[in-house]
Design an enzyme around this catalytic site. Structure first.
Site, short mmCIF file in Angstrom:
data_model
loop_
_atom_site.label_atom_id
_atom_site.label_comp_id
_atom_site.label_asym_id
_atom_site.label_seq_id
_atom_site.Cartn_x
_atom_site.Cartn_y
_atom_site.Cartn_z
CG ASP A 57 95.55 83.70 48.15
OD1 ASP A 57 96.39 84.53 48.80
OD2 ASP A 57 96.04 82.54 48.16
CG ASP A 70 96.48 71.04 49.50
OD1 ASP A 70 97.47 72.07 49.07
OD2 ASP A 70 95.49 71.23 49.84
CG HIS A 75 97.11 75.16 48.06
ND1 HIS A 75 96.55 74.70 49.23
CD2 HIS A 75 98.15 75.93 48.58
CE1 HIS A 75 97.01 75.56 50.28
NE2 HIS A 75 97.95 76.14 49.85
CD GLU A 90 92.68 73.93 49.16
OE1 GLU A 90 93.87 73.65 48.82
OE2 GLU A 90 92.54 74.35 50.28
P1 PGA Z 1 102.92 78.66 53.64
O1 PGA Z 1 101.64 78.77 52.86
O2 PGA Z 1 103.82 79.52 52.91
O3 PGA Z 1 102.40 79.41 54.93
O4 PGA Z 1 103.60 77.47 53.96
C1 PGA Z 1 101.69 78.31 51.41
C2 PGA Z 1 100.50 78.02 50.79
O5 PGA Z 1 99.62 77.62 51.46
O6 PGA Z 1 100.46 78.25 49.39
#
Ligand code: PGA
Length: 269
Positions: free
Chosen positions: A67, A138, A140, A145
Site C-alpha cells: 500500500d 482493527d 485490517h 479496513e
Molecule cells: P504496524 O501496522 O506494523 O505499524 O503496527 C500494522 C498495520 O497497520 O497493518
C-alpha cells in the site's frame, strides 16, 4: 493456519526473516510481497544482515508492496516508498526497476488506471511467492479496513480514524495524516502462494484472536486468511495472549516432524 508463538518480537522476526531468506535462496527470482509499519522493521534488519554477512542475493528478486498513501510524493519521509528505501532497498543489492509500490502521487483520475496497472504487473511477474503482512488493531490487512470486500482488488480506500490515529506517529500532526490510500485488495493478497503474517504486542492480541478463532467476516478483514491454504502467523506471547487454543497451537509446533519445520533461525541472522 500455522501459529508460531515466540517469547518476543526479536526471535519471532529472526524466524520470519529466515523463512523469507529461504524463499529467496530456493528461487533467486522470487516475487516478494512486502509490508511497512513498525512490525516488519526487525525482519528487514535481519534480511539486510543476511545480505551483508551471508551473501543473501536480492539481484533477481521482484517486490510488490501492499500500500501507499494518496498524495505523498515518494520523497516524503512518511511515504512507504521512502520507508522501503530507508529500511531495505538501499541496503541490499536489489534492482530498483523490480521494486513496485502502489502509486499514491498520480492525479485523482489517474488512480484507477494505476491500480489496474499494478494488478497487471503482479500477474506479469508470475504472482507473489510470499506475502508479508502486519495486522491493524482493527483487523485490517494492507489498508483494507473493516467492511472491505473480501474479493477486492488494488484500489483507493479511505482510512478509519482508528488507523489514522495509529499512524499519526509518522507525521508531525494529525492533520497531515492522509485520509486516502491505495492498497492491494484482499482478493489480490489471497492470490499470494504463501502468507507470512507478523503481529507483536498486547495491542494486537484482540485482532489476532479474531483473525484466527473468530468467524470469517469483512468486519475483520484478516479473518479471510482462514481460507488461504498456506498461512504462517508469527507472533510474540503478548499478541498470542487472547487465543483460546494457545496450548494446542504450541503443541502442534512442538511435535512437528523436523522435515516439516521451516522456522529454524538461519545462519548469519
Ligand atoms: P504496524 O501496522 O506494523 O505499524 O503496527 C500494522 C498495520 O497497520 O497493518
Amino acid at each position: 493456519m500455522e501459529i508460531l508463538v515466540y517469547p518476543d518480537a526479536r526471535t519471532a522476526s529472526a524466524s520470519a526473516a529466515g523463512r523469507m531468506a529461504d524463499v529467496v535462496r530456493q528461487k533467486p527470482c522470487a516475487v516478494l510481497g512486502l509490508a511497512t509499519g513498525s512490525t516488519p522493521l526487525t525482519l528487514y534488519h535481519h534480511l539486510v544482515a543476511m545480505h551483508r554477512t551471508g551473501g543473501l542475493d536480492f539481484s533477481g528478486v521482484t517486490t510488490f508492496n501492499l500500500d501507499e498513501y494518496v498524495g505523498l510524493a515518494p520523497e516524503h519521509p512518511a511515504s512507504y516508498r521512502y520507508f522501503m528505501e530507508e529500511n531495505l532497498f538501499s541496503l541490499v543489492n536489489i534492482d530498483r526497476s523490480r521494486t513496485h509500490i502502489p502509486r499514491g502521487d498520480c492525479p485523482g483520475d489517474g488512480v484507477p488506471a494505476a491500480c489496474e496497472a499494478y494488478e497487471r504487473e503482479i500477474r506479469e511477474a508470475g504472482g507473489i511467492d510470499i506475502q508479508l503482512l502486519g495486522i491493524g488493531g482493527d483487523g485490517h490487512i494492507g489498508f483494507n479496513e473493516p467492511s472491505s470486500s473480501l474479493a477486492s482488488r488494488t484500489r483507493i480506500k479511505t482510512l478509519t480514524e482508528h488507523t489514522r490515529q495509529a499512524n499519526a506517529r509518522f507525521f508531525s500532526s494529525m492533520d497531515e495524516v492522509p485520509r486516502h490510500v491505495v492498497t492491494m485488495g484482499i482478493g489480490t493478497i489471497l492470490e499470494a502462494r504463501e502468507i507470512l503474517l507478523l503481529a507483536f504486542g498486547e495491542g494486537k492480541a484482540d485482532a489476532v484472536a479474531r483473525m484466527v478463532e473468530g468467524p470469517v467476516t469483512a468486519n475483520v478483514p484478516a479473518s479471510i486468511l482462514q481460507m488461504h491454504p498456506v498461512v504462517k502467523v508469527v507472533i510474540d506471547e503478548a499478541a498470542a495472549s487472547k487465543l483460546e487454543r494457545l496450548a494446542y497451537y504450541k503443541a502442534v509446533h512442538q511435535h512437528k516432524p523436523v522435515w516439516q519445520r521451516w522456522d529454524i533461525p538461519p545462519m548469519g541472522s
